[in-house]
Every structure is written in structure tokens, then in C-alpha cells.
Write an enzyme that holds these catalytic residues in place. Structure first.
Site, mmCIF file in Angstrom:
data_model
loop_
_atom_site.group_PDB
_atom_site.id
_atom_site.type_symbol
_atom_site.label_atom_id
_atom_site.label_comp_id
_atom_site.label_asym_id
_atom_site.label_seq_id
_atom_site.Cartn_x
_atom_site.Cartn_y
_atom_site.Cartn_z
ATOM 1 C CD GLU A 132 -4.353 -1.825 -5.524
ATOM 2 O OE1 GLU A 132 -5.433 -2.429 -5.703
ATOM 3 O OE2 GLU A 132 -3.256 -2.398 -5.461
ATOM 4 C CD GLU A 242 1.971 -2.829 -3.199
ATOM 5 O OE1 GLU A 242 1.609 -3.618 -4.092
ATOM 6 O OE2 GLU A 242 1.157 -2.232 -2.466
#
Length: 663
Positions: A132, A242
Site C-alpha cells: 500500500e 486478499e
């Protein structure tokens, strides 16, 4: 998976999954020890200790033979602020880049060392090195106000260093990933793509992680597919890391889950793992929106039923285990009809062939050989009919007319013979599989130039930085198909470290009559390097290429970054191929810019007998070839390989020489 589930949910987990990602237990705040770092770290040596949850998860994986994804090292969140301050103190001043380099390196080094020491049998098959990094919807790195990493470094150099350290200390077989969410939003897709390509150029990254926290209302399967294919075009692996899908409708959720899984199956040659972010809705971080395959109490939902209805051909599903041994890449030992390479010809092979003809399954080069049961050098309904007859015992013969490969000798006057492996085919469909060898310092190639009209203009096209993969939608195969469709050849320079998971592409190019080239093992700049480094980089890639194609020859070398010094050329042992024209596709040249540059060179004559530099990894390049090659053919031009260019022009290639054109 969280450790509290490893007791009551153990049987469920072992039944349904063959890979585990710890949910929080390996994030920085969970493993870096402030007190120990202050006491023993000397301000730079980050001390690592695993809490009971991390130990329980890794022990469960080790005891049950379940490989683990590591998650994560460099992250703006769940990384304590004191990690960036003097003396690892909560109120110290922020440290310099040099200090942070040492802390980051020791965090990564000590984590891998602790895993190896405490869980020696645990397979860590991949790790999210950076997580991220970019703004929520893309548009650049998170600012210093949102990320202490950016606050200290000011640019993305910390990410490059993180991958350098991870590459240095990761256990053998552990793939290194760049992971992010909202990855399907175009601006963020570009951010991830650009950094991944930068890391790939340095040989530091193995894959891109698509977190895939989705909703039934956005993104659509098509939007997601666009981002996925952009990432696949890098030639790197992609993992769906994910996956969960929030919903208001069970049926809409089931449909999107199925779409995502089907995309993964379709691109299984580059997608080795898919992870769902949690076992059942009740314990999901998005539990109020029921985002998983199972409901409370591990009850299967419509999404699970939908996913399990997908037809995954035998041998087409990779898992995190990394224990799938690829089929032999030697075309001489394939078996007609045994498309899934399991040793028998049965209905599963017929099903795969039917899926291929419907456009739902991409064949590897080996599968193309096996599926051509009528031996017509094409795969069509006649193969389906014949295979059905064979399985029904109405015929006992597949591949009628095929002659197994034999070793032939290609000789050059006054030179020793060069051994090459060729496959006998019907004369009308004969394909010369280009190979070569340096003999007494001179390049000798078996390439056939009888098809080239030397009175007409010719040019050698070269494509670097493969392999990408064998999906029909991949840039590499689009380029190969465009060349074949127009009767042209080219040279593909492969990086040894980047073809581990895409060996079938190399074999496909070789079997299609293209020239295979060596772009070194790691794509490191070899100008200024030692003699041993030069020979090692060339030798390792050469060995792998020969292993794939079943050869023993040499390969022309494309110097990384086109950088050559006297030591490089003196120790290469083969000709070095640079370029006379650089399309700048690597520098974000558009499709039209590539096409117009080459058309202009055609018109003024400057393209003739040149070596042209391109890369097989770019969408713009594939699109340019699909447009340009038919035009070149209509104008009487011939696109050839490097060896064909020089041989047709009666020009000699010498070991250690640097060549841009056959002039």
C-alpha cells in the site's frame, strides 16, 4: 487466517486451503521489539521477536505442510512511529535515510533469519515486501503526512532498497511481491505498474499482489480484467492476495467471485496463488457485508458453489505449494492426445481441447503439439473428432504421419559441425528452429535464408525483457502471432531470472522458428563489472535457455542497457547485439509513435539492414506490431532475425564484436 482459528477451524482450513497468510501477526508492529532494539540495536539493528500468535500460525503451517505468504515488511500502517525515531524512542527526532536504511535492512534480515531458525521446515513461498505505497485512488506515493517512509526518504527509494534487502536475505524459492489495493483504478494501476517495471529492470521483484477487496457494484469483472492484464504484461507473476467481495445480493456476489476465479484459471501460467481474506463472514474485517465464500459456522454460500463449479483442467491449477513439476519441455517426448500430460488419453483431454476451441483455454507449446492429433499443423474440429474416436476405441492411431525428432548435422565450409535438434515435418510446413554456435571466434547459425529476397529491403526486429507468458492475450504471444501471420521472423532476448515461470513461451518461440537470444541472467549493467561476473551472467542464462529448448549451442547476447566496455566484450565469448534504431517503447513511446518512427525510417531508407530495439512487455509494442507488420509486408519489406540479417547480407558476426546493423 488469525491464530485463534487454528484450533477449532483446523480441519476446515486443511480441507479447503493449501496456503496461509497471517492476518496481522507478521506486520511490523507485531514483530519489531522496541525494548530489545533500544537495548541491543545500537540505534540501527532492529530486533525481531515473534509473538505467540505468529509462532502458532507458523507452527501450524510447518506441521501441516502448508506454505505461507509473508505479510508484510514496508507499510505506512501498523508500523510504530518510534521505529523511525532516534534510539527507537517514542519522543526522539526522526532519523536520517542512512540510519533508516540500516534499520530496514536489519528488520528484513533478522525476520528471515528468525523464521529459518525457529521454523526450519516452513516453506515461505512469497512475501509482500512493500504494501500500500500509493494514494488510495492512485496519483503517486502517500505523502509524508501519511507515511513515515515518505517523510524520511522523500521518494520511492525506500521501496527499491526494501526489495534489494529482501532479495539479499529471502530464503530460496521465496518470491518477492509489491502489494496494493484499489489496484483496478487506472491511476493506481499505473503507479503500481511503473514501480514494478522499475524494480523488474533491477531484477528485484517477482510479482504484483492484487489485494482485490471488491464490491458487487464496483469494479466490474471487465474493469478488474483490464488491470490484471496490465500487470500480466510486465511478465511478472501476479497473485490475488486478499480477495473478498462485499455484497447486498448473494447471486451477484457469486457471479463476481466466479468471474475473478475464472480469470485466475485462464492465466494460471502467471498466477500461482489466490488468497481469500478470511475463512467465513462472521470473522471478516468486513463482516457486516458478508464478503467471503463461507457464512457463519463455515457454511458454504452460493459464492462457494459458484466457484467450485468452475472447470479447472488437470494440470492447469497452480497452488502456493510450488510443488507442481512442469511437464518436460522437450517436444520429442510429448504424447498425442495427452493434453494434460498425465500419462493417459481420456475424457479430460477431450474436455480441454473443446475448451481451447471455444476460446476458453490457452495452450502451451507442448499442449499444441499434443492436441494436433490429426497432424495437420493446426488445431481444429477435426482434432476434436479424431480424439473422440480414439477415446471411444473407434481408432487406434493419433498423429498419423508424424516422424519423431532426429539429430541432424548442420555444417559450414571449413568449420566443425554444429549440432542442432530439429523435428521432421511435412515439407510444406517445414520450420527451421534457429540455433547457432561460435566456432573459432565466428558466429555460425543454421538459419535458413533461402526465403529472403536480398533485392528487397530487410530489417531485424528484436524484443527484450521476456518472458511474459503464453496466454493468447499476453503481449509476447500477440507479437509472435503478428510475426507468424505475416511470414516474418525476429530475435527474442530473454532474461534468465525472468523466465522461470514462463519457460513455455521460450519453447513456443523456438518451435515457431524465431531466434532465441541471451539478455543475461539478472539484467545487471555489466559495464564495469569483473570478468567472472560477465561470464557468470551470460553462462547462467545460456544454460537455462539450452535446457528449455533441448540444445547445446550458444546465443547472441543483448547487453543490458546497451552498455558495453572492453572487459564485457573481451569476456562475452559471443557477438553482442545493440541496435541501430531504438523505438523508445521502454520510455513510454505510444503505439502511434512506434509505428510512425519505423514507417518514417522505411520511407527514407534508414531502416534497411538495421537492428531495431523493442520490448515484448509493452501493450504499445504489441499493438504497434499488429498494425505495422501487415503494412511492411505490403510494401515489400522483410522482417528477419539478427542471424538471418547478417547471413543474408554475407556479413560476419565475431565473438566480442558489438553490432547495430548489417552494413
Amino acid at each position: 487466517v488469525s491464530p485463534h482459528e487454528l484450533g477449532s477451524g483446523a480441519s476446515f482450513i486443511k480441507k479447503h486451503f493449501n496456503s496461509i497468510t497471517p492476518e496481522n501477526e507478521l506486520k511490523p508492529e507485531a514483530i519489531i521489539n522496541q525494548q530489545a532494539s533500544q537495548q541491543f540495536g545500537n540505534n540501527v539493528n532492529t530486533q525481531i521477536s515473534f509473538n505467540n500468535g505468529a509462532k502458532q500460525t507458523m507452527k501450524f503451517c510447518e506441521d501441516n505442510g502448508i506454505p505461507m505468504r509473508g505479510h508484510t515488511f514496508v507499510w505506512y500502517s501498523q508500523t510504530p512511529d518510534w521505529f523511525f525515531r532516534e534510539n527507537f524512542s517514542s519522543n526522539g527526532a526522526y532519523v536520517s535515510k542512512d540510519i533508516m536504511d540500516k534499520r530496514m535492512e536489519s528488520m528484513i534480515k533478522n525476520t528471515f533469519a528468525a523464521i529459518k531458525e525457529q521454523f526450519p521446515k516452513l516453506e515461505v513461498y512469497s512475501y509482500d515486501v512493500c504494501n500500500e505505497l500509493f494514494l488510495n485512488d492512485g496519483g503517486g506515493l502517500r505523502p509524508g503526512s501519511n507515511s513515515n517512509w515518505t517523510k524520511i526518504y522523500g521518494d520511492d527509494s525506500f521501496a527499491v532498497k526494501a526489495f534489494e534487502y529482501a532479495r539479499k536475505y529471502a530464503p530460496e524459492g521465496c518470491k518477492l511481491y509489491l502489494n496494493d489495493y484499489n489496484e483496478y483504478i487506472p491511476a493506481k494501476t499505473n503507479d503500481i505498474y511503473n514501480l514494478a517495471m522499475k524494480l523488474k529492470e533491477k531484477g528485484l521483484i517477482d510479482g504484483i499482489g492484487m489485494q482485490s477487496h471488491l464490491d458487487v457494484s464496483y469494479p466490474s469483472a471487465q474493469v478488474y480484467k483490464t488491470a490484471l492484464e496490465k500487470f500480466l504484461s510486465t511478465g511478472l507473476e501476479v497473485q490475488i492476495t486478499e480477495l473478498d467481495i462485499t455484497c447486498g445480493s448473494d447471486s451477484a456476489q457469486a457471479a463476481l467471485f466466479k468471474d475473478i476465479f475464472e480469470l485466475a484459471v485462464k492465466h494460471a501460467d502467471q498466477i500461482p496463488a489466490l488468497t481469500v481474506w478470511g475463512t467465513h463472514d462472521s470473522i471478516s474485517w468486513r463482516s457486516s457485508q458478508n464478503p467471503l465464500l463461507f457464512g457463519a459456522g463455515y457454511t458454504p454460500k452460493s459464492a462457494y458453489t459458484s466457484v467450485m463449479s468452475i472447470n479447472v483442467p488437470s494440470g492447469n491449477g497452480n497452488t502456493g505449494n510450488n510443488n507442481n513439476n512442469p511437464p518436460s519441455q522437450n517436444p520429442s517426448d510429448f504424447k498425442f492426445g495427452d493434453i494434460n500430460d498425465d500419462g493417459v488419453v481420456d475424457l479430460s483431454d477431450l474436455s480441454i481441447l473443446a475448451m481451447h476451441l471455444l476460446g476458453n483455454y490457452d495452450f502451451t507449446s507442448r499442449q499444441q503439439l499434443s492436441a494436433d492429433v490429426s497432424y495437420s499443423n493446426k488445431i481444429d474440429l477435426s482434432d476434436l473428432a479424431l480424439l473422440r474416436q480414439f477415446i471411444s476405441n473407434k481408432t487406434d492411431k493419433l498423429g498419423s504421419g508424424y516422424v519423431p525428432p532426429v539429430v541432424t548435422t548442420v555444417t559450414t565450409p571449413s568449420q566443425p559441425p554444429v549440432q542442432t535438434t530439429t523435428t521432421q515435418q511435412k515439407p510444406a510446413d517445414s520450420i527451421t528452429k534457429m540455433s547457432g554456435k561460435v566456432v573459432n571466434g565466428v558466429w555460425q547459425s543454421n538459419c535458413d535464408v533461402s526465403w529472403i529476397d536480398t533485392s528487397k529491403p530487410m530489417v531485424a526486429f528484436t524484443f527484450d525483457d521476456g518472458a511474459v507468458g503464453t496466454s493468447e492475450s499476453s503481449t509476447s504471444i500477440r507479437i509472435q502471432n503478428a510475426l507468424t501471420k505475416n511470414g516474418f521472423h525476429a530475435t527474442f532476448f530473454y532474461v534468465g531470472g525472468w523466465i522461470r515461470n514462463n519457460q513455455a513461451e521460450v519453447l513456443r518461440a523456438y518451435n515457431s522458428g524465431f531466434e532465441i537470444g541471451n539478455h543475461t541472467q539478472s539484467h545487471a549493467n555489466l559495464s564495469g563489472q569483473s570478468s567472472s561476473k560477465v561470464t557468470q551472467e551470460i553462462g547462467q542464462c545460456k544454460s537455462l535457455l539450452n535446457q528449455i529448448i533441448g540444445g547445446t549451442g550458444d546465443f547472441l547476447v543483448r547487453p543490458p542497457y546497451l552498455a558495453v566496455d572492453a572487459n564485457f566484450s573481451g569476456n562475452a565469448g559471443v557477438p553482442l547485439i545493440n541496435c541501430g534504431i531504438d523505438t523508445q517503447d521502454w520510455n513510454n513511446a505510444s503505439k502511434d509513435q512506434i509505428v510512425n518512427k519505423l514507417k518514417s525510417a522505411m520511407q527514407d531508407g534508414s531502416l534497411r539492414n538495421q537492428v531495431v530495439l523493442m520490448h515484448e512487455t509493452y501493450e504499445t509494442t504489441a499493438s504497434a506490431m499488429e498494425e505495422l507488420l501487415p503494412y511492411m509486408k505490403s510494401q515489400g519489406w522483410q522482417v528477419v532475425s539478427v542471424s538471418e540479417l547478417f547471413k543474408a547480407n554475407n556479413k560476419q558476426l565475431n565473438a566480442g564484436g558489438v553490432y547495430n546493423a548489417a552494413k
